[in-house]
Design a protein around this motif. Sequence first.
Motif, PDB file in Angstrom:
ATOM      1  N   ARG A  36      42.183  26.042  51.325  1.00 36.93           N
ATOM      2  CA  ARG A  36      41.376  27.186  50.900  1.00 36.93           C
ATOM      3  C   ARG A  36      42.141  27.937  49.809  1.00 36.93           C
ATOM      4  O   ARG A  36      43.316  28.244  49.978  1.00 36.93           O
ATOM      5  N   LEU A  37      41.454  28.236  48.715  1.00 36.58           N
ATOM      6  CA  LEU A  37      42.119  28.814  47.552  1.00 36.58           C
ATOM      7  C   LEU A  37      41.225  29.851  46.895  1.00 36.58           C
ATOM      8  O   LEU A  37      40.022  29.644  46.728  1.00 36.58           O
ATOM      9  N   THR A  38      41.821  30.988  46.521  1.00 32.75           N
ATOM     10  CA  THR A  38      41.131  31.966  45.691  1.00 32.75           C
ATOM     11  C   THR A  38      41.895  32.119  44.379  1.00 32.75           C
ATOM     12  O   THR A  38      43.125  32.081  44.350  1.00 32.75           O
ATOM     13  N   ILE A  39      41.140  32.269  43.295  1.00 29.11           N
ATOM     14  CA  ILE A  39      41.717  32.396  41.948  1.00 29.11           C
ATOM     15  C   ILE A  39      41.057  33.587  41.271  1.00 29.11           C
ATOM     16  O   ILE A  39      39.825  33.666  41.196  1.00 29.11           O
ATOM     17  N   GLY A  40      41.856  34.523  40.776  1.00 29.97           N
ATOM     18  CA  GLY A  40      41.309  35.705  40.121  1.00 29.97           C
ATOM     19  C   GLY A  40      42.126  36.122  38.911  1.00 29.97           C
ATOM     20  O   GLY A  40      43.260  35.668  38.718  1.00 29.97           O
ATOM     21  N   GLN A  41      41.554  36.972  38.112  1.00 28.65           N
ATOM     22  CA  GLN A  41      42.224  37.493  36.917  1.00 28.65           C
ATOM     23  C   GLN A  41      43.272  38.527  37.286  1.00 28.65           C
ATOM     24  O   GLN A  41      42.995  39.471  38.043  1.00 28.65           O
ATOM     25  N   TYR A  42      44.476  38.370  36.764  1.00 30.58           N
ATOM     26  CA  TYR A  42      45.499  39.407  36.913  1.00 30.58           C
ATOM     27  C   TYR A  42      45.122  40.609  36.063  1.00 30.58           C
ATOM     28  O   TYR A  42      44.770  40.480  34.887  1.00 30.58           O
ATOM     29  N   LEU A  43      45.182  41.802  36.668  1.00 28.02           N
ATOM     30  CA  LEU A  43      44.955  43.060  35.961  1.00 28.02           C
ATOM     31  C   LEU A  43      46.219  43.903  36.072  1.00 28.02           C
ATOM     32  O   LEU A  43      46.687  44.177  37.172  1.00 28.02           O
ATOM     33  N   GLN A  44      46.755  44.326  34.958  1.00 24.45           N
ATOM     34  CA  GLN A  44      48.012  45.069  34.934  1.00 24.45           C
ATOM     35  C   GLN A  44      47.798  46.478  35.502  1.00 24.45           C
ATOM     36  O   GLN A  44      47.038  47.272  34.949  1.00 24.45           O
ATOM     37  N   PRO A  45      48.464  46.815  36.626  1.00 20.28           N
ATOM     38  CA  PRO A  45      48.238  48.124  37.248  1.00 20.28           C
ATOM     39  C   PRO A  45      48.709  49.300  36.402  1.00 20.28           C
ATOM     40  O   PRO A  45      48.128  50.378  36.447  1.00 20.28           O
ATOM     41  N   SER A  46      49.802  49.118  35.649  1.00 17.55           N
ATOM     42  CA  SER A  46      50.330  50.197  34.813  1.00 17.55           C
ATOM     43  C   SER A  46      51.176  49.580  33.702  1.00 17.55           C
ATOM     44  O   SER A  46      51.452  48.379  33.706  1.00 17.55           O
ATOM     45  N   ARG A  47      51.625  50.409  32.769  1.00 15.02           N
ATOM     46  CA  ARG A  47      52.398  49.900  31.636  1.00 15.02           C
ATOM     47  C   ARG A  47      53.751  49.324  32.052  1.00 15.02           C
ATOM     48  O   ARG A  47      54.345  48.536  31.337  1.00 15.02           O
ATOM     49  N   LYS A  48      54.248  49.730  33.230  1.00 11.68           N
ATOM     50  CA  LYS A  48      55.554  49.231  33.663  1.00 11.68           C
ATOM     51  C   LYS A  48      55.456  47.863  34.334  1.00 11.68           C
ATOM     52  O   LYS A  48      56.475  47.237  34.616  1.00 11.68           O
ATOM     53  N   HIS A  49      54.233  47.411  34.597  1.00 12.75           N
ATOM     54  CA  HIS A  49      54.043  46.133  35.255  1.00 12.75           C
ATOM     55  C   HIS A  49      53.958  44.990  34.236  1.00 12.75           C
ATOM     56  O   HIS A  49      53.871  45.216  33.037  1.00 12.75           O
ATOM     57  N   TYR A  50      53.986  43.791  34.728  1.00 12.93           N
ATOM     58  CA  TYR A  50      53.918  42.587  33.898  1.00 12.93           C
ATOM     59  C   TYR A  50      52.651  42.628  33.035  1.00 12.93           C
ATOM     60  O   TYR A  50      51.573  42.940  33.526  1.00 12.93           O
ATOM     61  N   PRO A  51      52.761  42.334  31.749  1.00 13.42           N
ATOM     62  CA  PRO A  51      51.591  42.445  30.871  1.00 13.42           C
ATOM     63  C   PRO A  51      50.597  41.295  31.066  1.00 13.42           C
ATOM     64  O   PRO A  51      50.982  40.174  31.394  1.00 13.42           O
ATOM     65  N   VAL A  52      49.321  41.605  30.859  1.00 15.37           N
ATOM     66  CA  VAL A  52      48.298  40.561  30.832  1.00 15.37           C
ATOM     67  C   VAL A  52      48.488  39.757  29.556  1.00 15.37           C
ATOM     68  O   VAL A  52      48.556  40.309  28.462  1.00 15.37           O
ATOM     69  N   LYS A  53      48.589  38.438  29.699  1.00 13.06           N
ATOM     70  CA  LYS A  53      48.749  37.573  28.523  1.00 13.06           C
ATOM     71  C   LYS A  53      47.410  37.031  28.031  1.00 13.06           C
ATOM     72  O   LYS A  53      47.274  36.652  26.879  1.00 13.06           O
ATOM     73  N   GLU A  54      46.417  36.991  28.933  1.00 13.66           N
ATOM     74  CA  GLU A  54      45.114  36.423  28.571  1.00 13.66           C
ATOM     75  C   GLU A  54      44.064  36.900  29.566  1.00 13.66           C
ATOM     76  O   GLU A  54      44.342  37.035  30.758  1.00 13.66           O
ATOM     77  N   TYR A  55      42.862  37.167  29.061  1.00 14.91           N
ATOM     78  CA  TYR A  55      41.722  37.377  29.939  1.00 14.91           C
ATOM     79  C   TYR A  55      40.948  36.061  30.009  1.00 14.91           C
ATOM     80  O   TYR A  55      40.316  35.632  29.041  1.00 14.91           O
ATOM     81  N   VAL A  56      41.039  35.425  31.140  1.00 13.67           N
ATOM     82  CA  VAL A  56      40.445  34.100  31.327  1.00 13.67           C
ATOM     83  C   VAL A  56      38.932  34.249  31.409  1.00 13.67           C
ATOM     84  O   VAL A  56      38.410  35.145  32.083  1.00 13.67           O
ATOM     85  N   THR A  57      38.208  33.367  30.745  1.00 13.14           N
ATOM     86  CA  THR A  57      36.755  33.474  30.660  1.00 13.14           C
ATOM     87  C   THR A  57      36.091  33.046  31.970  1.00 13.14           C
ATOM     88  O   THR A  57      36.629  32.216  32.720  1.00 13.14           O
ATOM     89  N   PRO A  58      34.898  33.578  32.245  1.00 10.99           N
ATOM     90  CA  PRO A  58      34.145  33.124  33.421  1.00 10.99           C
ATOM     91  C   PRO A  58      33.918  31.621  33.425  1.00 10.99           C
ATOM     92  O   PRO A  58      33.927  30.988  34.484  1.00 10.99           O
ATOM     93  N   GLU A  59      33.739  31.041  32.230  1.00 16.61           N
ATOM     94  CA  GLU A  59      33.547  29.585  32.146  1.00 16.61           C
ATOM     95  C   GLU A  59      34.776  28.832  32.664  1.00 16.61           C
ATOM     96  O   GLU A  59      34.657  27.847  33.397  1.00 16.61           O
ATOM     97  N   GLN A  60      35.980  29.307  32.302  1.00 17.22           N
ATOM     98  CA  GLN A  60      37.199  28.653  32.771  1.00 17.22           C
ATOM     99  C   GLN A  60      37.351  28.807  34.288  1.00 17.22           C
ATOM    100  O   GLN A  60      37.791  27.874  34.974  1.00 17.22           O
ATOM    101  N   PHE A  61      36.961  29.973  34.814  1.00 19.40           N
ATOM    102  CA  PHE A  61      36.996  30.145  36.268  1.00 19.40           C
ATOM    103  C   PHE A  61      36.062  29.156  36.963  1.00 19.40           C
ATOM    104  O   PHE A  61      36.399  28.612  38.017  1.00 19.40           O
ATOM    105  N   ARG A  62      34.884  28.922  36.369  1.00 23.47           N
ATOM    106  CA  ARG A  62      33.959  27.935  36.942  1.00 23.47           C
ATOM    107  C   ARG A  62      34.589  26.542  36.938  1.00 23.47           C
ATOM    108  O   ARG A  62      34.447  25.776  37.895  1.00 23.47           O
ATOM    109  N   LYS A  63      35.296  26.233  35.851  1.00 23.77           N
ATOM    110  CA  LYS A  63      35.967  24.927  35.756  1.00 23.77           C
ATOM    111  C   LYS A  63      37.042  24.797  36.834  1.00 23.77           C
ATOM    112  O   LYS A  63      37.195  23.724  37.440  1.00 23.77           O
ATOM    113  N   TYR A  64      37.787  25.885  37.062  1.00 23.40           N
ATOM    114  CA  TYR A  64      38.820  25.843  38.110  1.00 23.40           C
ATOM    115  C   TYR A  64      38.191  25.569  39.474  1.00 23.40           C
ATOM    116  O   TYR A  64      38.729  24.794  40.270  1.00 23.40           O
TER     117      TYR A  64
END
Length: 280
Positions: A224-252
């Motif tokens: 069982r696996l869940t896959i979601g987009q990382y959202l940066q909680p604040s500026r001190k957290h790890y930066p978002v490198k990419e917003y993955v498209t809904p199409e790519q999520f469907r492919k996953y």
Amino acid sequence: MEHLRKPDWLKIDIGTNARYTETKQIVDTHKLHTICTSGRCPNLGECWGRGTATFMIGGNICTRACKFCNTLSGKPLPLDLSEPAQVAESVRLMKLRHAVITSVDRDDLEDLGAHHWAQTIETVRQVNPQTTIEALIPDFQGRTELVQLLIEAHPEILSHNVETVRRLTPEVRSVARYDTSLAVLRQIAENGIKSKSSIMVGLGETPEEVEETMDDLLANGCKRLTIGQYLQPSRKHYPVKEYVTPEQFRKYKETGMSKGFEMVESGPLVRSSYHAERHL
């Protein structure tokens, strides 16, 4: 690095209804810690509107400081021994058919919080015998005897998140190790308990690395696996490198199901507890 603009598909309508208000009142009245609020979950409105919540036990201060996580880190307070009963009573008041429980890491404790975990599961079950339980657990530093305590508490699903691909683990997770997480999932599966894991994308991983993570999870009995987009909680957290498209999520999702997963939830706003009641 240039700040990425959030795409339209990540805009959230929190919304409220009577069930949302009732759930919020129960959480507030019992002074419960939920990952819904501390993790700034984008699905809070939807889940609370359905009368579901993910309880966070062990306090609200974590001994680790992962770069993706919005939970407070530092020196935790002593365990609240009334917490198992409070969670059990809240599950009863919410009339939950399926309860999800998670926790902060408690590396400050001799047993890393494992006995408190087991007691919480047992108390929830005693008070709510018809409610199924998912426990989303830490790695307990890979100590098999502590993981076994949770296995012997027999939640219907025992989850542990690898969070990201192997290459990015040292950058994103403060203490946890990729292979330790896989070993925890393998131990769960070998004991006949349904296991589940979750990864975030948009941290700089490649689709090939996501597929390699899928293969690693399957090789260790996790179906069982869940896959979601990382959202940066604040500026001190790890930066978002990419917003993955809904199409790519469907492919996953399609790829995961074709590889042999029994369940894959994959979408920009998916989190590890999203639609958890369906994962049985």
